[in-house]
Design an enzyme around this catalytic site. Sequence first.
Site, short mmCIF file in Angstrom:
data_model
loop_
_atom_site.label_atom_id
_atom_site.label_comp_id
_atom_site.label_asym_id
_atom_site.label_seq_id
_atom_site.Cartn_x
_atom_site.Cartn_y
_atom_site.Cartn_z
N CYS A 83 0.82 -1.21 0.00
CA CYS A 83 0.00 0.00 0.00
C CYS A 83 0.86 1.26 0.00
O CYS A 83 0.34 2.36 -0.15
CB CYS A 83 -0.93 0.00 1.20
SG CYS A 83 -1.59 -1.63 1.55
N CYS A 204 -13.29 1.07 7.45
CA CYS A 204 -12.36 0.56 6.43
C CYS A 204 -12.35 1.47 5.21
O CYS A 204 -13.39 1.97 4.78
CB CYS A 204 -12.81 -0.83 5.97
SG CYS A 204 -13.09 -2.00 7.31
N SER A 205 -11.15 1.64 4.62
CA SER A 205 -11.08 2.33 3.34
C SER A 205 -11.69 1.42 2.28
O SER A 205 -11.71 0.20 2.44
CB SER A 205 -9.63 2.66 2.99
OG SER A 205 -8.84 1.49 3.02
N LYS A 327 -9.98 6.80 3.64
CA LYS A 327 -11.32 6.42 4.07
C LYS A 327 -12.42 6.95 3.15
O LYS A 327 -13.30 6.20 2.75
CB LYS A 327 -11.54 6.93 5.51
CG LYS A 327 -12.92 6.72 6.07
CD LYS A 327 -13.16 5.25 6.31
CE LYS A 327 -14.62 4.89 6.21
NZ LYS A 327 -15.15 4.86 4.84
N HIS A 331 -9.00 4.39 -1.83
CA HIS A 331 -7.67 3.82 -1.65
C HIS A 331 -7.31 2.89 -2.81
O HIS A 331 -7.26 1.68 -2.65
CB HIS A 331 -7.63 3.07 -0.30
CG HIS A 331 -6.31 2.50 0.08
ND1 HIS A 331 -5.10 2.97 -0.40
CD2 HIS A 331 -6.00 1.49 0.94
CE1 HIS A 331 -4.11 2.25 0.13
NE2 HIS A 331 -4.63 1.35 0.94
#
Lengths: 383, 129
Positions: A83, A204-205, A327, A331
Site C-alpha cells: 500500500c 475501512c477504506s 477512508k 484507496h
Amino acid sequence: MRDVAVIGFGMTQFGELWNKSIKDIFVEAALNAIENAGVDHIDSMYVGAMSSGLFVGQEHLAAVMADYLGMAPVPATRVESACASGGMSFRQAYLDVASGNSDIVLAGGVEKMNDGADVTAALATAADQEYEVYNGITFPGLYAMIANAHMNEYKTTREQLAAVAVKNHQNGFNNPNAQFRSKITVDTVLNSTLVADPLHLLDCSPVTDGGAAVILCPLDMAKKLTDTPVKIISSSQASDTISLYERESFTTLRSVTKAAEKAYKQANLQPADIDLAEVHDCFTISEIVVSEDLGFFDKGCGGSAVEEGKTAIEGGEIPINTSGGLKSKGHPVGATGIAQVIEIYEQLTGQAGKRQVKDAHIGLAQNMGGSGASCTINILEAL
Amino acid sequence: MISPRYVREVPQRYRLEASKCKSCGKINFPPRLVCPKCGKREFETIRLSDEGKILTYTIIRVGSDTFSKESPYAVAIIETKEGAKLMAMIADTALDDVSIGKKVKMVFRKIQDEGVSGLHCYGYKAIVV
C-alpha cells in the site's frame, strides 16, 4: 544532492471506474500532471502499483504505461511496496532528480481493483502468506488486532475510532475527486456491518480504482517554470517485520517512528512545525496510531485527539487527512501515496478550495505498506 | 499429490518447530537463516509448548474466498510459554469467550483446502482453555 521541487500534479476521479482500464486510468492522471506542470517532456518515470498482476493480470507495468503514455523510450520503473507503492514511487523519483541523474521526472501510481479479482486475497499478499494469511487473517483483521490492543492498552473507545471516519468523510465531502462524498455520523459507523471486530465497514477504506501523478524537477529549474514551486524538504523510509505477530508492540508502528525520526532530522523540524498531514488511514485505527507515532500526540492520546477536534481543518491543532483520507477519498492502493502528496501540494499552493487549511506552509505525507512493514514519509514546503 | 510449498512448512505446522538463536537466545517462529535480533546464523531447533495466551485477536466476519465458508471465526496472536509468538485461528471456542489474556492450548487441525484440487492442508489452531 540537489534540492528538488514538485511543479505539477494530475489525478483521476477515485471510485469504481468500470469503463476505464488500468492503462486509461494511469495515462489520464499522467497527462493531467504533465499538462499541469507545463513541461514538454519527461526524462524518466516511476509507476507505483501494488498488485496489477493479481488485480488485472498485468505485470511489466512501467513499460506498459510508458508505451501507452507515448513516452517510450524513457526509462520507466515500477515500484512496489504494497500500500506504500505510491509513496515509494515518489521517493524514487525524488532520489532520481536529487542525485542529478534525471531532471524532469514523473512519479505516478495506479491501481485497478474493481475488475473481478478476489480483492481480500490480493490485498492479503502484503502480509506473510505462510504464517499469517494461511491461518485465515485478512487486512481488516490485522488492523482490528491493532485496534483491540490499542483499546486494551490505552482505553481507546469505539466512538473515537468512528470519529476518524466522521472527520474524514466531512473532509472528503469537499473533495471533487473523492469516492465517497457523503457526511456520516458516529452512529452510521457503529451501525454499519462488522468486518473484523472491532472494525465496522465504515472503519475501512474502500476498494477503489484510480491513478495519480506528480512532476518533479530540480528546484532551480522549478523557479523558472512556476511561480509556486513546492520544495521537498525531507524524504525518508523504514521497514519492520512483515508479520504483525513478531513485533514487540502491536500499538506502535516502528517503521513509522523510525521514518519520522529521519524525516524530521533531515528537515530540521519538530512535529509541531507541521501545518497539516496526510496519513495512511486504511482503517480508522491506523490514523490514530500513526498520529501518535508521528509525534503529533502522546502515545495513547490519538483517539481523544480526533474526538476533541484537534485534527479537524477548522480549529484543529494539526489538520489530518484534509483530502478525506483513504477512508473517504478512496484507496486505489498504488495511487494512494501520490494522491497524498497531491493534497499536500494543493494545500501548500492554496488550491484546496473548501478544504483549504489557513497559513499552510509545511505539509507531511505518510504512506505505509501492509500492517506497517514499510513506511515512507515525505515533507513538502511552500516557497 | 502434496505441493512442495506445503511440505516445506510441515515441521512448523505439524510440530511447532522453531529455531532458538545460539548467540542471543531469541526464538524465531518460523525459523530464519539470520537472527533478526543479533545477526548471527547458528540456531538450535526446539518445539514450542502447546500452552500460550492471547495477546490480541479479532473476529473475522468477511474472509477471503478460501475461508468465506468458515466466517465468522476468531484469529489471535498467541505468546507461547517460552515467549515465542505466532498467529492462529481459534477453534472449539464460543466467540464471546475470546479475549486478551485468555490462556489457550495449541492443537493440530485442518486449516484449509488448497486450490481447485481441494488439497487438505493442516496446521495449528488454538483452543481457549
